[in-house]
Enzyme design. Sequence first.
Site, short mmCIF file in Angstrom:
data_model
loop_
_atom_site.label_atom_id
_atom_site.label_comp_id
_atom_site.label_asym_id
_atom_site.label_seq_id
_atom_site.Cartn_x
_atom_site.Cartn_y
_atom_site.Cartn_z
N GLN A 220 0.81 -1.30 0.09
CA GLN A 220 0.10 -0.03 0.11
C GLN A 220 0.85 1.27 -0.03
O GLN A 220 1.79 1.16 0.74
CB GLN A 220 -0.95 -0.14 0.97
N GLY A 221 0.38 2.20 -0.62
CA GLY A 221 0.97 3.59 -0.81
C GLY A 221 0.03 4.60 -0.36
O GLY A 221 -1.12 4.54 -0.73
N TYR A 222 0.57 5.80 0.01
CA TYR A 222 -0.30 6.86 0.34
C TYR A 222 -0.27 8.07 -0.42
O TYR A 222 0.89 8.48 -1.05
CB TYR A 222 0.19 7.43 1.85
N LEU A 223 -1.50 8.69 -0.96
CA LEU A 223 -1.52 9.63 -1.80
C LEU A 223 -1.67 10.96 -1.01
O LEU A 223 -1.10 11.92 -1.37
CB LEU A 223 -2.84 9.43 -2.65
N ARG B 2 6.42 6.70 0.02
CA ARG B 2 5.08 6.62 1.20
C ARG B 2 4.60 5.26 0.92
O ARG B 2 3.22 5.06 0.83
CB ARG B 2 4.33 7.90 1.07
#
Length: 164
Positions: free
Chosen positions: A32-35, A86
Site C-alpha cells: 500500500q502507498g499513500y496519496l 510513502r
Amino acid sequence: MPVYGVVMEVERKFLISAPPGLDATEADEIEQGYLAIGSEGEVRVRRRGDRLLLTAKRGSGLSREEAEVELDRESFDELWRLTEGRRLRKRRHVLQRDGLKFEVDVYRGDLEGLMVAEIEFPSEEEANAFDPPGWLGDEVTGDHRYLNETLATTGAPAGRFRSH
C-alpha cells in the site's frame, strides 16, 4: 468501478511478538502507498492479492470512517507512482478466535520484525469490553507512531518492534 460505501470502522490494534498458529492461516501479500496524509485522515491505494483498491479514511483512534473504491489496473498504476516514498509491504494473516477476526500484519522490507494485530468490532461498546488474550502485547490503538501511514513515511519507532 464499484464503490463500497462509507462504513464506520471500530478496531483496536496491538503489538505482538509471537502470534499463535500463523502457518495454518489464510494470508495475503499487501502493498500500500499513500496519496494524501493529514490530521483529518488518509487516502491510500492498496494491492491485496488481485484486488486493487483506493481507500479514504477519516478520523483517528478507536472509530474511523472508511470508504473503498475498486480500481482497474491502469488507474491503480497511475496512482501508485504518486506514492513513491510513502509505501509499505506486509503479509496479512487472518485468525478467527472467540467469534472475532484478528488480522495479523507481519511487515516486510524496512519494517521487518514488526508485527501487529488489529481486531474489528461491531460497536465501540464491544471494543471497550474486549479482554485481550495473552498473546497480544502492548495496545497501540490511536498511537500515531503505529499508523500505517506513519510506518510508510517515517518507519517504525526505534526499539519498539517487540511488545514483551
